[in-house]
Design an enzyme around this catalytic site. Structure first.
Site, short mmCIF file in Angstrom:
data_model
loop_
_atom_site.label_atom_id
_atom_site.label_comp_id
_atom_site.label_asym_id
_atom_site.label_seq_id
_atom_site.Cartn_x
_atom_site.Cartn_y
_atom_site.Cartn_z
N LYS A 33 3.53 -4.96 5.05
CA LYS A 33 4.85 -5.20 5.66
C LYS A 33 5.20 -4.15 6.72
O LYS A 33 5.83 -4.48 7.73
CB LYS A 33 5.93 -5.24 4.59
N ASP A 222 14.21 -2.76 6.45
CA ASP A 222 13.10 -2.66 5.50
C ASP A 222 13.65 -2.58 4.08
O ASP A 222 14.77 -2.11 3.86
CB ASP A 222 12.28 -1.41 5.82
N GLN A 253 10.02 -6.37 -6.56
CA GLN A 253 9.94 -4.91 -6.58
C GLN A 253 11.33 -4.27 -6.56
O GLN A 253 11.48 -3.10 -6.20
CB GLN A 253 9.11 -4.40 -5.40
#
Length: 629
Positions: A33, A222, A253
């Site tokens: 990512k 992010d 996550q």
């Protein structure tokens, strides 16, 4: 153009080149990512869609932000011209810049100072003194915890008062109000204020918001699953005009719910931005397929958020190793022996091996085993067990009880519990017949009669860790019934600490990594040991009756599994001396989620049984004592 898209898989290329609408990237563990975000920013600049200074990249660490900025500039061949560079930084650093420039509109002077946690606690203490409130009943760190949670939820003192229940909550809302008044008086902000005041500034001043919407037309966020309410509001406000927002995250996550992060911000992105494009990044570049299959099997049991199905081109015949130990000491010794074997035979450096656990208190038995085995290690994100302040305080009490001529220990105890309490504490010690008491009895007597635990709020996450550490000291006391033996054992362990301290630079560079599962997020290792995989530990006993918390515990397990690149070991103990009490433990439910064909039982054979044939918690010989946890 070729260099920006070179080496990207089809989904990554699609993510990098998508334009025109908001973009939600559901990026699984190890799916690249960071690379995609960097290349996307570079693509926008190279194609003339954006100038570097029109890009706002928000992250949770300055290190990650700087890395992405350097990568993007390298892709584009941009020199270090700050006027042309995109802004890449944390939410707090961005808000600090905004308030320095425009905060005067809501009464924030450009010269404001930022208070750290010590400054905040000292301020709260002054306010409690002014209000004639006890710091025992209103522990400053606990009051701050409530205030910070309110600010993260964009609640003013009045908002907090409106939802208060009981006199204590009401008082805290008043303390919050006075705290904000003092901050304003001193021209100061705390870290939560940086975000709160920026959102307040934008909401109260549409023309200032419009200015920043024009400056930063392209927003990239992010770890969107880790945003709290105030961060969510901030990004939504800035993206409100052009809607050129890219959110990257993975709900699987999301492990920071206890500090205000809300994965629902990620789940709800497509409701906030109706025409958002959703792209899944599921190809993993870190782990073997066996490890990913295990991770997928565990996380697929969660139903409240999207679950990605990770895959990889990386093949391996190695299965996941499961080890059932008789005791926590046998578990730690197995880990030590296996690490030695891996280091000597597979030639994997110690620094590429990690041992992960649910609670800080679990490090104690591992540390002692590593010290006995001569294995170098470093604790990441924490102090060694006997160097933790609360452990030093309790040991000082024990040493002072053992010898009241020990003035150094007396000074530490006095500082820890206060001079007033010290007199009655000394009198209590004089009334004890230490010769007839076990170490555990002495320890419990001193802790109770010193009122030491009143320093901590069990509802506060950090205080809970300290309480768990103190309880873990009971396990050491249980193993050494005589106080002199107990203190001697600890002194010897501390001497080993000192020996390793001399080699600290080498150890930090080369040592085995020990850390909590929370601290491991974002890292990767060739070999990972997940230890203490038992009901009551992972999942934690505090989470067993709440399905929402069980799901977060499952995500925590998923994060642990996906840290492993090549080898994964999962261990648990049948019987654990934990917090000074012995308990018979069931293996974690998350082990049972892993398909049988993916695992291999580790020897020694005489202590191993197939974990799937263990008795259930309803059987007569299973003991579960909630007081242990």
């Amino acid at each position: 153009m070729e260099n920006i898209l070179e080496g990207l898989n089809p989904n990554q290329k699609q993510a990098v080149t998508h334009t025109g609408t908001p973009l939600l990237l559901l990026a699984g563990a190890g799916s690249g990512k960071t690379r995609v975000l960097t290349h996307r920013a570079a693509f926008f600049v190279q194609e003339g869609l954006a100038k570097p200074k029109e890009i706002l990249l928000l992250t949770f660490t300055n290190k990650a932000a700087e890395e992405m900025k350097v990568r993007m500039n390298k892709l584009l061949g941009i020199t270090d011209d700050k006027s042309q560079s995109m802004f890449a930084g944390t939410f707090h650093s961005f808000c600090c810049r905004v308030l320095r420039a425009d905060g005067q509109a809501i009464g924030v002077p450009s010269s404001f100072v930022i208070y750290d946690s010590n400054d905040q606690e000292n301020m709260i203490k002054r306010i409690l003194l002014d209000m004639d409130l006890s710091t025992t009943e209103f522990k400053p760190s606990s009051v701050l915890y409530v205030i910070e949670a309110a600010k993260n939820g964009f609640q003013t003192p009045k908002d907090l008062a409106a939802v208060s229940r009981g006199f204590k909550d009401t008082y805290i809302s008043h303390i919050y109000e006075k705290y904000q008044q003092k901050l304003s008086e001193f021209h100061a902000l705390d870290f939560n204020d940086l975000l709160f005041k920026t959102v307040e500034l934008f909401m109260q001043n549409p023309e200032i918001l419009a200015k920043y919407q024009e400056i930063y037309k392209f927003i990239m966020v992010d770890e969107y699953q880790d945003t709290n309410q105030i961060q969510y509001l901030l990004t939504k406000l800035i993206a409100g005009k052009y809607k050129q927002i890219t959110a990257v995250g993975d709900a699987s996550q999301a492990i920071y719910g206890w500090r205000g992060a809300d994965y629902r911000n990620l789940v709800g992105f497509t409701n906030d931005f109706k025409d958002a494009k959703v792209i899944n990044l599921e190809e993993n570049y870190r782990s073997t397929q066996t490890i990913l299959d295990a991770a997928n099997s565990v996380i697929s049991k969660n139903s409240s958020h999207p679950v990605l199905k990770l895959f990889t081109q990386k093949k391996s015949e190695d299965k996941i190793k499961i080890f059932e130990a008789d005791t926590e000491v046998a578990e730690a010794d197995f880990v030590s022996q296996k690490i030695k074997f891996i280091y000597e035979n597979l030639k994997i450096p110690y620094k590429n091996i990690a041992v992960l656990y649910r609670m800080n208190a679990q490090s104690r038995v591992l540390e002692e085993s590593f010290l006995r085995s001569g294995l170098p290690y470093v604790l990441l994100g924490g102090l060694r067990f006997y160097e933790r302040a609360e452990i030093k305080d309790i040991l000082a009490m024990l040493r002072f009880a053992n010898d009241q001529a020990d003035k150094l220990s007396e000074e530490r105890v006095s500082k820890a519990i206060g001079k007033r309490r010290m007199f009655s504490f000394s009198e209590h010690i004089k009334g004890l017949d230490l010769a007839k008491m076990t170490s555990l009895e002495i320890l419990e007597s001193l802790v109770v009669n010193s009122d030491y635990l009143k320093k901590f709020d069990p509802k506060d996450e950090e205080d809970q860790k300290r309480i768990e550490n103190i309880k873990e000291l009971k396990s050491v006391a249980t193993a050494h019934s005589k106080l002199s033996d107990f203190l001697e054992n600890i002194a010897l362990v501390q001497q080993e600490y000192s020996q390793q301290e001399k080699n600290k630079k080498k150890e930090n560079k080369e040592g085995i990594r020990l850390m909590t599962l929370h601290g491991a997020k974002g890292l990767e290792f060739e070999v990972v040991f997940l230890v203490g995989m038992e009901e009551g530990i992972l999942p934690h006993s505090r989470c067993l009756i709440d399905e929402t918390q069980i799901e977060e515990e499952r995500r925590l397990c998923y994060v642990g599994i996906t840290r492993a690149k090549d080898y994964l070991y999962i261990t648990y103990a049948n019987k654990r001396l934990y917090f000074g009490k012995s308990s018979l433990n069931e293996p974690s439910r998350f082990i049972n989620d892993i398909p049988q064909e993916l695992i291999e039982i580790e020897e020694p054979a005489d202590t191993v049984r197939d974990y799937r044939h263990k008795k259930s918690s309803s059987d007569d010989d299973f003991i579960y004592d909630p007081d242990i946890y």
